[in-house]
Design a protein around this motif. Structure first.
Motif, mmCIF file in Angstrom:
data_model
loop_
_atom_site.group_PDB
_atom_site.id
_atom_site.type_symbol
_atom_site.label_atom_id
_atom_site.label_comp_id
_atom_site.label_asym_id
_atom_site.label_seq_id
_atom_site.Cartn_x
_atom_site.Cartn_y
_atom_site.Cartn_z
ATOM 1 N N ILE A 297 -3.838 4.637 3.699
ATOM 2 C CA ILE A 297 -2.845 5.112 4.757
ATOM 3 C C ILE A 297 -2.833 6.623 4.836
ATOM 4 O O ILE A 297 -2.828 7.238 5.767
ATOM 5 C CB ILE A 297 -1.236 4.719 3.978
ATOM 6 C CG1 ILE A 297 -1.141 3.149 4.137
ATOM 7 C CG2 ILE A 297 -0.242 5.130 5.035
ATOM 8 C CD1 ILE A 297 -1.181 2.476 5.366
ATOM 9 N N GLY A 298 -2.996 7.242 3.575
ATOM 10 C CA GLY A 298 -3.057 8.876 3.676
ATOM 11 C C GLY A 298 -4.149 9.103 4.539
ATOM 12 O O GLY A 298 -3.878 10.274 5.285
ATOM 13 N N THR A 299 -5.311 8.580 4.349
ATOM 14 C CA THR A 299 -6.687 9.201 5.036
ATOM 15 C C THR A 299 -6.280 8.827 6.579
ATOM 16 O O THR A 299 -6.583 9.589 7.648
ATOM 17 C CB THR A 299 -7.846 8.164 4.790
ATOM 18 O OG1 THR A 299 -7.564 7.918 3.436
ATOM 19 C CG2 THR A 299 -8.944 8.823 5.308
ATOM 20 N N VAL A 300 -5.753 7.622 7.118
ATOM 21 C CA VAL A 300 -5.369 7.437 8.357
ATOM 22 C C VAL A 300 -4.461 8.465 9.057
ATOM 23 O O VAL A 300 -4.507 8.932 10.034
ATOM 24 C CB VAL A 300 -4.786 5.891 8.561
ATOM 25 C CG1 VAL A 300 -4.559 5.814 9.980
ATOM 26 C CG2 VAL A 300 -5.935 5.034 8.251
ATOM 27 N N LYS A 301 -3.354 8.870 8.289
ATOM 28 C CA LYS A 301 -2.085 9.598 8.663
ATOM 29 C C LYS A 301 -2.561 11.145 8.987
ATOM 30 O O LYS A 301 -2.167 11.830 9.668
ATOM 31 C CB LYS A 301 -1.081 9.512 7.597
ATOM 32 C CG LYS A 301 -0.364 7.982 7.862
ATOM 33 C CD LYS A 301 1.087 8.321 6.761
ATOM 34 C CE LYS A 301 2.026 9.662 7.188
ATOM 35 N NZ LYS A 301 2.873 9.851 6.047
ATOM 36 N N ALA B 70 2.177 -0.352 8.566
ATOM 37 C CA ALA B 70 1.987 0.370 9.659
ATOM 38 C C ALA B 70 3.225 1.059 10.171
ATOM 39 O O ALA B 70 3.185 1.914 10.900
ATOM 40 C CB ALA B 70 1.723 -0.767 10.798
ATOM 41 N N THR B 71 4.232 0.904 9.605
ATOM 42 C CA THR B 71 5.588 1.596 9.907
ATOM 43 C C THR B 71 5.448 3.085 9.145
ATOM 44 O O THR B 71 5.953 3.853 9.691
ATOM 45 C CB THR B 71 6.735 0.997 8.845
ATOM 46 O OG1 THR B 71 6.547 0.939 7.606
ATOM 47 C CG2 THR B 71 7.099 -0.338 9.519
ATOM 48 N N TYR B 72 4.358 3.423 8.416
ATOM 49 C CA TYR B 72 4.172 4.662 7.962
ATOM 50 C C TYR B 72 3.701 5.418 9.086
ATOM 51 O O TYR B 72 3.872 6.637 9.050
ATOM 52 C CB TYR B 72 3.139 4.786 6.812
ATOM 53 C CG TYR B 72 3.548 4.004 5.432
ATOM 54 C CD1 TYR B 72 4.601 4.556 4.887
ATOM 55 C CD2 TYR B 72 2.536 3.331 4.789
ATOM 56 C CE1 TYR B 72 5.065 4.026 3.701
ATOM 57 C CE2 TYR B 72 3.070 2.818 3.465
ATOM 58 C CZ TYR B 72 4.278 3.096 2.983
ATOM 59 O OH TYR B 72 4.789 2.823 1.766
ATOM 60 N N LEU B 73 3.375 4.934 10.037
ATOM 61 C CA LEU B 73 2.753 5.684 11.198
ATOM 62 C C LEU B 73 3.948 6.353 11.936
ATOM 63 O O LEU B 73 3.914 7.172 13.016
ATOM 64 C CB LEU B 73 2.214 4.813 12.243
ATOM 65 C CG LEU B 73 0.806 4.129 11.784
ATOM 66 C CD1 LEU B 73 0.078 3.324 12.889
ATOM 67 C CD2 LEU B 73 -0.315 5.443 11.582
ATOM 68 N N SER C 185 0.981 -1.108 -0.021
ATOM 69 C CA SER C 185 -0.028 -0.109 0.059
ATOM 70 C C SER C 185 0.931 1.314 0.159
ATOM 71 O O SER C 185 1.798 1.541 0.700
ATOM 72 C CB SER C 185 -0.880 -0.007 1.217
ATOM 73 O OG SER C 185 -2.007 -0.831 1.110
ATOM 74 N N HIS C 186 0.626 2.228 -0.789
ATOM 75 C CA HIS C 186 1.120 3.560 -0.924
ATOM 76 C C HIS C 186 1.059 4.603 0.260
ATOM 77 O O HIS C 186 -0.134 4.581 0.877
ATOM 78 C CB HIS C 186 0.865 4.314 -2.265
ATOM 79 C CG HIS C 186 1.831 5.438 -2.451
ATOM 80 N ND1 HIS C 186 1.408 6.654 -2.213
ATOM 81 C CD2 HIS C 186 2.837 5.327 -3.404
ATOM 82 C CE1 HIS C 186 2.587 7.415 -2.565
ATOM 83 N NE2 HIS C 186 3.483 6.746 -3.439
ATOM 84 N N VAL C 187 2.068 5.002 0.648
ATOM 85 C CA VAL C 187 1.638 5.991 1.904
ATOM 86 C C VAL C 187 0.917 7.228 1.654
ATOM 87 O O VAL C 187 0.021 7.717 2.438
ATOM 88 C CB VAL C 187 3.103 6.857 1.971
ATOM 89 C CG1 VAL C 187 3.388 7.701 0.916
ATOM 90 C CG2 VAL C 187 3.297 7.586 3.463
ATOM 91 N N ASN C 188 0.392 7.473 0.439
ATOM 92 C CA ASN C 188 -0.584 8.672 0.156
ATOM 93 C C ASN C 188 -1.948 7.870 -0.256
ATOM 94 O O ASN C 188 -2.771 8.755 -0.723
ATOM 95 C CB ASN C 188 -0.049 9.576 -1.142
ATOM 96 C CG ASN C 188 1.078 10.215 -0.393
ATOM 97 O OD1 ASN C 188 1.159 10.806 0.631
ATOM 98 N ND2 ASN C 188 2.086 10.557 -1.197
#
Length: 637
Positions: free
Chosen positions: A211-215, A247-250, A173-176
């Motif tokens: 991921i972007g939404t969550v971040k 999850a490391t994007y967090l 999954s992409h970070v954005n």
């Protein structure tokens, strides 16, 4: 009274280390941690209410947040917390999935939260698993835009999958990334298989926030419970940012807290090897843990470790305290050597100073508690056999019927046999008709559940007879929490605890064996262990309990670490075969068992491998070379 502020650093165990890239707090229990998380959510709701603004919550499903939702419901019903200003957006939903399906996240959220609080129905947003495929892309865009229209999420609650997914953002999954449809990883589907009664019934796709939404959430709290999450928690908190572990994007979010229990935190460097992080107080337990770790790291047995090995691996302070590697090695070698015994019930007429168990009384009354009707032989079949052979009064207590784990096909086979033997049996006919017409969401009828329970009972009695236990010593407790007819069980209740108290009081055991493995995929082991702990708490004042020792075994998923083992019972090759045959009596759990977990091997294969590996670990530490070892840890109450 709802607490005004929550300080996780004060409430749990927190230490910032050079290894960790995400703030995390460790609690002794998920219950305690969940209450604090719910209180933080309640505080946010009340602050937004005072500002006359909506409180926008991102919510998760799965087993991790259930206790958080229970506490939020309690705060609403007992302390007046209102959800009238709350707007929720759920992370994900299986696709396709009807909202009335008991496996849907719409059903889950209403069952655990929405049906019990005063949230406005129009403020509940859960991805629709019934959207037409042609409209799905636009639906996801609209879901994303609706979150943005509210100014984003004030608070996002997360769990974590063993692939490292948050929501259903699988590896790659992409970070954005934004809200979208996604194909589920095979491991994710395996983890869900128990709820769906088999992996073939688990959807292959889902709708998920990105991921972007969550971040973009202002505050993120991720819940991590249990030993099965320990590896991925370590990878997420200490590893490099990578799409392989979404999850490391967090790590890039400046207001995220991971809330963990002790099992989920067990692989973190500051927990597993604290001497690499800070100065430590060298307790006897920590010394053994450190020396066993060093032995495994250097691939040297205890007695070959040198001063240089200790100094080169951050353990010079231990040598300073103990003197020399030579003295320390012998001390730790002896400690491990003394865990090994061929007499799990105690050796008669022997000095028991350094033995795991007491020599007296020579013949002990023993209860083996088994959460399911096969955990006894799977997890401690060799020790079971040894206790009976050595003349102890061994009682088996099967805590649940295990009926949910019997497949419909297996039940149909027995029903048809029953019909053939009893031509006029309307009960058999009813069962056959029910099973042949059963749909995915149908809960087993009482007749079917009874039949499936009888199948498990018959298999259990066949196994215990093979091990020479009299039928009168075999007890089927059928704890009520389990008897729901579905994978989801009820909470532990007073009736469950009373049943446990009753059997302990009746037998007055000198030894109790129980499953300390909390990694089973559907949670039954934990509830059964909690029922025992509560019973022990209530009975500890009884005089007979002064002579009762409790030993915990592990199940088919994990074993105790070598430094945790306090009694190691070796098995000969003949005993390994005898244990295997005892397991084979549980025919309904062979050849495609319903709750396999992520290990495709049959239980007898995986447990033989586990027992062999435990023996190999002992040998690698410099101890005797056995074919197999079953391991136990004592519980003090």
């Amino acid at each position: 009274m709802i607490k005004e502020s929550i300080n996780f650093k004060e409430a749990g165990k927190f230490e910032e280390t050079r290894f960790e890239k995400i703030h995390n707090v460790i609690f002794d229990s998920s219950q305690e941690a969940s209450v604090l998380v719910a209180q933080e959510i309640a505080n946010i709701i009340q602050r937004k209410e005072e500002l006359n603004e909506p409180c926008v919550l991102g919510l998760a499903t799965g087993s991790s947040p259930i206790k958080v939702y229970e506490e939020l419901v309690r705060l609403h019903t007992e302390e007046g917390l209102s959800f009238a200003n709350v707007v929720t957006f759920n992370l994900d939903e299986y696709y396709p999935m009807d909202k009335n399906n008991i496996q849907s996240y719409w059903y889950f959220m209403h069952q655990h939260l929405f049906d019990h609080v005063d949230i406005l129905p129009q403020n509940v947003n859960i991805p629709d698993g019934n959207v037409n495929i042609e409209e799905l892309q636009q639906y996801c865009i609209d879901y994303e835009m609706k979150i943005k229209a509210y100014g984003g999420l004030d608070f996002q609650l997360l769990g974590i999958g063993r692939t490292g997914h948050i929501g259903f953002n699988e590896p790659g999954s992409h970070v954005n990334s934004g809200t979208r449809s996604i194909t589920l990883d095979h491991l994710t589907r395996q983890d869900a298989a128990s709820s769906f009664l088999g992996i073939d019934n688990v959807p292959r796709k889902a709708i998920t926030m990105g991921i972007g939404t969550v971040k973009n959430a202002k505050r993120i709290v991720l819940l991590g419970w249990g030993i099965s999450k320990a590896e991925i928690i370590k990878d997420t908190i200490e590893g490099e940012i990578s799409s392989r572990v979404p999850a490391t994007y967090l790590q890039q979010h400046n207001n995220t807290t991971f809330v963990l229990d002790t099992e989920a935190s067990s692989e973190l460097t500051r927990v597993k090897t604290p001497w690499l992080v800070k100065s430590v107080i060298w307790t006897e337990e920590l010394k053994l843990k450190a020396v066993a770790w060093l032995s495994e790291l250097t691939k040297k047995p205890f007695l070959k470790l040198t001063d240089k090995d200790y100094n080169d691996n951050g353990m010079s302070s231990l040598l300073t305290e103990e003197g020399t590697a030579y003295d320390l090695n012998i001390k730790m070698f002896n400690k491990m050597q003394q865990t090994i015994t061929g007499w799990p019930g105690g050796k008669p007429n022997a000095d028991d100073t350094y033995r795991p168990e007491r020599a007296t009384p020579e013949k002990k009354r023993i209860i083996i508690f088994s959460p399911h009707p096969d955990d006894d032989v799977i997890s401690m079949g060799g020790t079971f056999d040894r206790l009976v052979e050595q003349g102890h009064d061994v009682h088996i207590a099967y805590q649940t019927s295990g009926n949910i784990a019997v497949s419909n096909e297996e039940a149909l086979k027995f029903a048809e046999i029953s019909r053939a033997l009893n031509k006029n049996s309307s009960e058999s006919e009813n069962i056959i008709n029910f099973l042949k017409n059963k749909k995915a969401n149908d809960i087993d009828s009482l007749e079917v559940r009874k039949l499936k329970g009888v199948i498990r009972r018959s298999e259990s009695v066949a196994a215990t007879r093979y091990l020479d236990v009299p039928d009168s010593n075999v007890n089927f407790l059928d704890l009520p929490f389990y008897e729901t007819g579905t994978v989801k069980k009820n909470n532990l209740g007073e009736a469950d605890i009373q049943i446990m108290c009753d059997i302990i009081e009746r037998i007055k055991p000198h030894q109790i064996y129980a499953a300390g493995d909390l990694a089973d995929p559907h949670g039954t082991h934990k509830v059964c262990l909690d029922s025992l702990f509560e019973a022990l708490k209530r009975l500890k004042h009884k005089s007979f309990m002064d002579d009762c020792w409790v030993w915990l075994y592990r199940g088919a998923w994990h074993e105790w670490e070598s430094y945790q083992i306090e009694m190691a019972v070796p098995m000969s090759p003949d005993q390994v075969l005898k244990k295997r045959h005892a397991i084979f009596y549980h025919q309904s759990q062979k050849d495609g068992v319903m709750f396999q977990g992520d290990d495709s091997r049959e239980f007898w294969v995986r447990v033989e491998d586990r027992n062999r590996l435990t023996a190999e670990k002992y040998h690698a530490l410099g101890l005797a070379d056995y074919s197999a070892i079953e391991a136990f840890k004592r519980y003090f109450f």
